[in-house]
Every structure is written in structure tokens, then in C-alpha cells.
Scaffold this active site. Structure first.
Site, PDB file in Angstrom:
ATOM      1  N   HIS A 136       0.809  -1.165  -0.026  1.00  0.00           N
ATOM      2  CA  HIS A 136       0.125  -0.008   0.016  1.00  0.00           C
ATOM      3  C   HIS A 136       0.849   1.317   0.044  1.00  0.00           C
ATOM      4  O   HIS A 136       0.781   2.256  -0.749  1.00  0.00           O
ATOM      5  CB  HIS A 136      -1.048  -0.070   1.341  1.00  0.00           C
ATOM      6  CG  HIS A 136      -1.900   1.117   1.506  1.00  0.00           C
ATOM      7  ND1 HIS A 136      -3.087   1.417   0.834  1.00  0.00           N
ATOM      8  CD2 HIS A 136      -1.639   2.356   1.932  1.00  0.00           C
ATOM      9  CE1 HIS A 136      -3.689   2.400   1.246  1.00  0.00           C
ATOM     10  NE2 HIS A 136      -2.506   3.308   1.850  1.00  0.00           N
ATOM     11  N   GLU A 137       1.643   1.121   1.011  1.00  0.00           N
ATOM     12  CA  GLU A 137       2.766   2.588   0.884  1.00  0.00           C
ATOM     13  C   GLU A 137       3.593   2.598  -0.296  1.00  0.00           C
ATOM     14  O   GLU A 137       3.705   3.587  -0.719  1.00  0.00           O
ATOM     15  CB  GLU A 137       3.742   2.366   2.110  1.00  0.00           C
ATOM     16  CG  GLU A 137       2.806   2.249   3.577  1.00  0.00           C
ATOM     17  CD  GLU A 137       2.010   3.519   3.744  1.00  0.00           C
ATOM     18  OE1 GLU A 137       2.234   4.612   3.107  1.00  0.00           O
ATOM     19  OE2 GLU A 137       0.893   3.493   4.520  1.00  0.00           O
ATOM     20  N   HIS A 140       1.632   4.489  -2.744  1.00  0.00           N
ATOM     21  CA  HIS A 140       1.632   5.984  -2.587  1.00  0.00           C
ATOM     22  C   HIS A 140       2.800   6.527  -3.141  1.00  0.00           C
ATOM     23  O   HIS A 140       2.715   7.769  -3.610  1.00  0.00           O
ATOM     24  CB  HIS A 140       1.650   6.199  -1.006  1.00  0.00           C
ATOM     25  CG  HIS A 140       0.258   6.158  -0.572  1.00  0.00           C
ATOM     26  ND1 HIS A 140      -0.692   6.485  -0.954  1.00  0.00           N
ATOM     27  CD2 HIS A 140      -0.054   5.514   0.846  1.00  0.00           C
ATOM     28  CE1 HIS A 140      -1.712   6.414  -0.163  1.00  0.00           C
ATOM     29  NE2 HIS A 140      -1.515   5.592   0.966  1.00  0.00           N
ATOM     30  N   GLU A 202      -6.130   6.801  -1.326  1.00  0.00           N
ATOM     31  CA  GLU A 202      -6.087   5.594  -0.391  1.00  0.00           C
ATOM     32  C   GLU A 202      -6.867   4.603  -1.179  1.00  0.00           C
ATOM     33  O   GLU A 202      -6.284   3.268  -1.114  1.00  0.00           O
ATOM     34  CB  GLU A 202      -6.842   5.908   0.721  1.00  0.00           C
ATOM     35  CG  GLU A 202      -6.219   6.697   1.795  1.00  0.00           C
ATOM     36  CD  GLU A 202      -4.613   6.118   2.232  1.00  0.00           C
ATOM     37  OE1 GLU A 202      -4.784   5.100   2.775  1.00  0.00           O
ATOM     38  OE2 GLU A 202      -4.029   6.940   2.209  1.00  0.00           O
ATOM     39  N   ASP A 206      -4.831   0.843  -2.259  1.00  0.00           N
ATOM     40  CA  ASP A 206      -5.543  -0.346  -1.987  1.00  0.00           C
ATOM     41  C   ASP A 206      -5.604  -1.186  -3.335  1.00  0.00           C
ATOM     42  O   ASP A 206      -5.241  -2.340  -3.309  1.00  0.00           O
ATOM     43  CB  ASP A 206      -6.808  -0.202  -1.361  1.00  0.00           C
ATOM     44  CG  ASP A 206      -6.920   0.523   0.022  1.00  0.00           C
ATOM     45  OD1 ASP A 206      -5.895   0.610   0.855  1.00  0.00           O
ATOM     46  OD2 ASP A 206      -8.063   0.620   0.355  1.00  0.00           O
TER      47      ASP A 206
END
Length: 488
Positions: A136-137, A140, A202, A206
Site C-alpha cells: 500500500h505504501e 503511494h 487511499e 489499496d
């Protein structure tokens, strides 16, 4: 307590991205960073993002208990970079690090710096869940969500924009009361479109993160599973912040959406790696303030059979015994583990450290040298061996090895501290202070770094090139200190 300059330093770092102040790298020429919020073109060049990332990481080290234990650092970076190879960031430099805190959180910073709190690791119940957070990070970063956030913040005031970016990057849980108050106040000025924009980030993280997870061989369903657990943990811990300013607001709709996406992938049975189980045992042992409490915890778990893996529990006990200076008992536990797992780094290095602390220096060194012949590329083995050479009075050998390791890991704070000691033992006073200055600089302790450089410049017998190099470094540090003071 947060360092009194820490919040101002955060504003300084972020103001660089919001304004036009130059950011100098320690060992390379600095380029002016662009104005964030420019209506066209890329917001950052790769070099500029790397420079901002390095400055961001210095802020993190100055304000957070970043773990520099080689084994733990080695595991989290190998896991993270294995996931990167299945992302759009394949081939890019990412740096993963652990923060010693029971906070359940993780964040992505500029330049691919991704931090994970130990509390989050201990909340995971499988390696796939930990991988889900990292995936997930990573997304980003690869989707440039941070750059978009800075663009969205460019129309806010400096304090509001910095607070918004701090909330996105750091979770507003790491900046102390000042950051929390500023973040809460800034929320009133945020537009609904900015809130939706962040929630959209977000969702995208995901969606793409689940794909990375699957492609890397992990269980895609681990992401919604962990979201559910994190949501429960957040509710039980509570928070001072409005929900939006939490770094990863977990809602029922988000859990349902991630579960639906995960169902598109076939189920994969993934067995947790042994190193993941050892990581959890090591972090659990660290979570106890007193070593005796850790000994009780692991002893009871072993007696009652309350463990996922017996060897991992025994490892936790051995670490606790070592911390409590019970070297004979720690050695006994580790030798039993080595009989079953002779090539496991965690057991080899811990056994060697037990030997060293017990005064058996040559035994410790011989154990590591034998292991290094089998695993010559192991950074944890090599830096521990260099440390032990130094402790055994073999400064020249340690110095050569540490110089090589510093070239491999130029941002590793621990290697420069050891290099400073090795240089001092060899009588290289100016060089010793220079390495210590680098150590402090990377830790974000700018005043201490400047002081070490001034001391180095007063050492008699410096040649022209040594003096010029030290003066150049001192000028860079002093410039950052001056910029920081302007942001008070």
C-alpha cells in the site's frame, strides 16, 4: 518528548517543497527544488525528489526512534524491495525502516522512504498482512500521491499546507502536541475536494497494492483482513485527531471495497517465512521495558505451549536473557537453536554477541568469520564483524571493512559512528570528528554535526584539500541551521 526544534524542522523541510529554498545534499551538489504547485510539468525531477527524501529522513531520525539494528533493518528492506520489484517502481531505490513505537501506523515519505511502526508489525498476524501494508505504501510513492498532496496544499497558508502534508506523511501522531494542534486547526480550512482527493489516493493505493501483493506471491486477502484488525485497534486506542487526519482512515466501505477487489484473485496459501516469525519475537522482546518481564513472558509461553513457532519463542527468550546479562543461559538457548538452524543469521549473530558480551571476543569473531565465508554479502554479518574487530582492538581491520560498508550504505548512521571510533583508535583525529559529524548530520542533529566539523578544523596538520572539504561540509550544515532558525 519531541525535540523543541522538531516541528520547526518539519515546517522547514516542507516549506522547501512549498517555496523555492535550495536543498543541499551532504555529499553531492544541490539543485534548487521547483515551486510545488506549478500548473504544468513534473513536480519533481528524480534528483530533487531524492534530495527532499534525504532531508525528510533526517527529520524522521531527529524526531523518531528509528531502529538501526542490522538484522531488523535487513529483513524489512528485503521484504519491501521484493514487493517493489512487482510494482511500477521496479528498479527504483526504496528505503524501508522500522520505528520503535507501539503506534499502529506506517507512512511513505518522498524519495521512496517508507517507515513502519513496530506496533503495526506486532498487530499483523501473518507476513502477508505486513506485506499488504508495505505494498500500500509503495503505491503511494509510485503513484506520486505525495506530490499531488503538495500541489493540493499549495493554495493553503504555509502552516495549513505543512500541517496537511505532515498529516498525510507522518500521521500527525509523530509531531507532538504542536503538530496535533496545528493539524486540527488546519482542517477547518481544508476544502471538501481535498478530503475526497486524499481518500481517492487511499483507494488507488489499496487497488494497486492488492495487485502487487498477489504478484509477489502473498495472500491478496491479507489487506482487507489487516484493515479490519487495524480498525479495531484504532478504536480501542482512540485518537485526538479528527478522523480525516489519520493517515489511513479505515471505514467499513473501504474494507468492503478491498475485500471485493481481493476476491478477484485466486486464493494462495502462503506460509510465513521463518525470518518474519523471528522479527516478531525480537520486536516483542523489545516491547518490554524490563528484561525480566520479557524473560517471564517467553518462559511462560514456552512452558504452556502458547506460541506460533517454538524456535521463535526460544529466540525471544534468548534475547531477553542476553539483555539481562545472563550470558550462560542465553548461550545455551542459542546453541540449541543453532543445532536446528545452523545458517540462520539471527541465531549466529545473537550467539556471537553473547560471546562478545561475556568477554569471549575471539570466539565471537571466529563465529562471525566462519558465517561470513558462507554468506559474504550479508550486511548484518559484515557490520557486526567490523564492530567486533573494533571492540577486540583490531582497529585497522575494522577501519577497512567499515570504509567499504560506508560506501555501500552511505546513509547508515551506525556505520559512521563506528568509523569515527576506528579512525580515533588509529590516531586520525580530524577524520574521526568528520565521521562523527556525518553521523550526527544523518541523525538530524545539525548543531552537533557543526560542532564536530569545527573541532576537526582545529586539528593541526590539515592539508589544503582536507581543510576545504571540512569547510564545505560545515558551510552546508550552517546554512541548514540558519534556514531552520528563520522558520521559528
Amino acid at each position: 518528548m519531541v525535540h523543541p526544534l522538531s516541528y520547526r524542522f518539519l515546517l522547514f523541510v516542507l516549506s522547501i517543497s512549498l517555496c523555492v529554498s535550495p536543498l543541499q545534499a551532504w555529499s553531492e551538489p544541490g539543485d534548487d527544488l521547483p515551486e510545488i504547485g506549478a500548473p504544468s510539468g513534473n513536480l519533481f525531477t528524480p534528483l530533487q525528489e531524492q534530495q527532499l527524501g534525504k532531508t525528510f529522513m533526517r527529520y524522521i531520525r531527529a524526531t523518531q526512534p528509528v531502529i538501526d539494528e542490522p538484522l531488523l533493518d535487513d529483513y524489512i528492506n528485503k521484504l519491501g524491495n521484493a514487493l517493489v520489484e512487482h510494482s511500477e517502481g521496479m528498479g527504483s531505490k526504496f528505503t524501508f525502516f522500522l520505528v520503535d513505537s507501539q503506534v499502529i501506523n506506517a507512512y511513505a515519505g518522498p524519495g521512496g522512504y517508507i517507515g513502519v511502526y513496530t506496533g503495526l508489525v506486532l498487530t499483523t498476524q501473518s507476513e502477508s498482512e505486513l506485506a499488504a501494508v508495505l505494498a500500500h505504501e509503495i503505491t503511494h510513492v509510485t503513484q506520486k500521491h505525495l506530490q499531488r498532496a503538495w500541489y493540493a496544499a499549495s493554495n493553503l497558508s504555509l502552516v495549513q499546507g505543512a500541517a496537511l502534508v505532515a498529516a498525510i506523511i507522518l500521521g500527525a501522531t509523530v509531531g507532538g502536541d504542536a503538530a496535533i494542534a496545528a493539524a486540527s486547526g488546519a482542517q477547518a480550512a481544508m476544502k471538501q475536494q481535498q478530503i475526497n482527493f486524499t481518500r481517492q489516493n487511499e483507494k488507488e493505493a489499496d487497488r494497486l497494492g492488492i495487485g502487487i501483493l498477489h504478484d509477489a506471491g502473498f495472500d491478496a486477502r491479507a489487506m482487507p483482513s489487516f484493515f479490519t484488525r487495524m480498525g479495531r485497534a484504532n478504536r480501542s486506542h482512540g485518537t485526538k485527531l479528527p478522523e480525516f487526519l489519520r493517515t489511513h482512515p479505515v471505514t467499513n466501505s473501504r474494507i468492503a471495497d478491498s475485500l471485493g477487489r481481493a476476491e478477484n484473485y485466486p486464493y494462495k496459501q502462503y506460509t510465513d517465512s521463518f525470518r518474519y516469525l523471528l522479527l516478531r519475537a525480537a520486536l516483542r522482546e523489545r516491547s518490554f521495558h524490563e528484561a525480566r518481564d520479557a524473560i517471564t513472558y517467553f518462559s511462560t509461553a514456552l512452558e504452556e505451549g502458547r506460541y506460533r513457532d517454538k524456535s521463535a519463542a526460544a529466540y525471544g527468550l534468548a534475547l531477553a536473557l542476553l539483555r539481562d546479562d545472563q550470558y550462560a543461559k542465553a548461550s545455551s538457548e542459542l546453541e540449541k537453536l543453532l543445532q536446528k538452524h545452523p545458517d540462520t543469521l539471527e541465531f549466529i549473530i545473537s550467539a556471537a554477541r553473547t560471546d562478545m558480551e561475556a568477554g569471549n571476543k575471539q570466539d565471537a569473531i571466529s563465529r562471525l568469520e566462519a558465517a561470513a565465508k558462507k554468506q559474504p554479502l550479508s550486511y548484518p554479518l559484515q557490520i557486526t564483524l567490523a564492530e567486533f574487530y573494533l571492540r577486540a582492538g583490531k582497529a585497522e581491520t575494522a577501519y577497512r571493512k567499515l570504509s567499504f560498508l560506508a560506501s555501500l550504505r552511505p546513509e547508515n548512521t551506525h556505520v559512521y559512528k563506528l568509523l569515527a571510533k576506528a579512525a580515533a583508535d588509529l590516531g586520525h583525529k580530524a577524520e574521526s570528528h568528520q565521521h562523527l559529524a556525518t553521523h550526527y548530520y544523518l541523525k538530524g542533529a545539525l548543531e552537533a554535526s557543526a560542532l564536530q566539523l569545527k573541532i576537526a578544523l582545529r586539528v593541526p596538520g590539515l592539508n589544503f584539500y582536507e581543510t576545504a572539504r571540512l569547510e564545505s561540509q560545515l558551510k552546508k550544515v550552517q546554512k541548514e541551521i540558519e534556514e531552520l532558525k528563520k522558520k521559528k
